[in-house]
Design a protein around this motif. Structure first.
Motif, short mmCIF file in Angstrom:
data_model
loop_
_atom_site.label_atom_id
_atom_site.label_comp_id
_atom_site.label_asym_id
_atom_site.label_seq_id
_atom_site.Cartn_x
_atom_site.Cartn_y
_atom_site.Cartn_z
N ALA A 1 0.83 -1.21 0.00
CA ALA A 1 0.00 0.00 0.00
C ALA A 1 0.86 1.26 0.00
N PHE A 2 1.94 1.23 0.77
CA PHE A 2 2.83 2.40 0.82
C PHE A 2 3.50 2.63 -0.53
N LEU A 3 4.09 1.59 -1.08
CA LEU A 3 4.84 1.74 -2.32
C LEU A 3 3.95 2.14 -3.48
N HIS A 4 2.73 1.60 -3.52
CA HIS A 4 1.82 1.95 -4.60
C HIS A 4 1.09 3.26 -4.34
N GLY A 5 1.30 3.80 -3.13
CA GLY A 5 0.76 5.12 -2.83
C GLY A 5 1.72 6.26 -3.14
#
Length: 315
Positions: free
Chosen positions: A20-24
């Protein structure tokens, strides 16, 4: 999950939170990145500044030999060149580091002892990275025990591209722990990552896991270093410091062959991350063939004429 509100300490608590962090992270404007890099690549530098830039670039080179035919004699010769790149001119700066396979680290360490030149070693099943974590950790520990100041590891691109980000994170963290006091340079192999968004995600993933440097390439895959990819990585380290207060270095490697190329990268560093990164502690150039051209251009500025092509030793 908003990347602005997420605690970085919580990001790697699970595969889901890490994904979720990386794709955010903000998406990369590919056209904009290409254009920005192209514009910065056209900047001209005048004679005095050019001389300073050439000396700075020499001091940032990681002089490297990573061939199956490497011998102790070849490593000793490379180390001699690293310490005194131009034997006829003692004012020529030494390079930042020499880089060798783990079994030749002791030879390199003995050859550069007391000179300030660092010894880097590729580990973790370079260049593919395809072996067990146990082998990667052991490979790293052996290189450090033999005298390596820096470890260049390769990420598992298969795991990254299939979305197994936590596996990549945990491997980097384990190798970082095995490296101890040695600096860890994490090779993303950007030529295999397919998209600029993946380059940004891999950069952040490596930094979150403890990388001291992020590096474009092994030099064994094409394309290797490019200005747009390096631009994205420089933006990542700049933004990472703004958020965490921790500086991480950048190393483009492969395909940088001329002084003109090197100066383009120095301009890119200054205009993207800032002058704090214009230091061998935070920016390196992985391109052994580059050194001779830098030395030829340096001599041209000093004497008004080029040396012959066989004046400097071949790498």
């Amino acid at each position: 999950m908003s990347i602005l509100t997420t605690s970085l300490a919580e990001v790697a608590s699970s595969d889901a939170t890490l994904r979720a962090f990386l794709h955010g992270l903000p998406g990369v404007d590919r056209v904009g990145a290409d254009q920005r890099a192209a514009v910065l690549g056209t900047r001209s530098i005048k004679t005095t500044a050019k001389a300073q830039a050439i000396d700075l670039a020499i001091s940032m080179v990681d002089l490297t030999t990573l061939e199956g035919a490497d011998t102790p004699g070849k490593v000793r010769a490379m180390c001699a060149k690293a310490v005194h790149p131009d034997p006829s001119d003692p004012s020529a700066p030494r390079v930042a580091a020499v880089c060798v396979y783990p079994d030749l680290v002791a030879e390199a360490a003995a050859a550069v002892a007391g000179t300030g030149v660092k010894v880097a070693s590729v580990a973790t099943a370079f260049p593919s990275g395809r072996t067990s974590l146990e082998v990667k950790v052991a490979d790293t520990a052996l290189a450090v025990a033999a005298g390596a100041d820096e470890i260049d590891m390769v990420i598992d691109r298969g795991a990254f591209l299939s979305g197994r980000y936590l596996k990549v994170y945990e491997e980097i963290a384990a190798v970082k722990a095995a490296a101890g006091e040695a600096h860890l340079k994490v090779i993303l192999e950007t030529g295999e990552l397919a998209t600029y968004d993946n380059v940004r995600r891999a950069s952040w993933l490596a930094m979150l896991a403890g990388a001291d440097f992020i590096k474009t390439s092994t030099g064994k895959v094409s394309p290797a270093a490019t200005l747009p990819v390096t631009l994205i990585m420089l933006e990542a380290v700049r933004d990472f410091r703004a958020r965490t207060g921790r500086m991480v270095g950048v190393k483009p490697a492969g395909g940088i062959r001329t002084a003109k190329d090197a100066i383009k990268y120095l301009v890119l560093v200054n205009e993207t991350a800032g002058e704090d990164w214009l230091d061998p502690a935070w920016f390196r150039l992985g391109a052994s063939s580059l050194l001779n051209d830098l030395l030829m251009q340096r001599q041209k500025l000093a004497t008004g004429r080029y040396a012959g092509p066989d004046y400097f030793t071949l790498d």
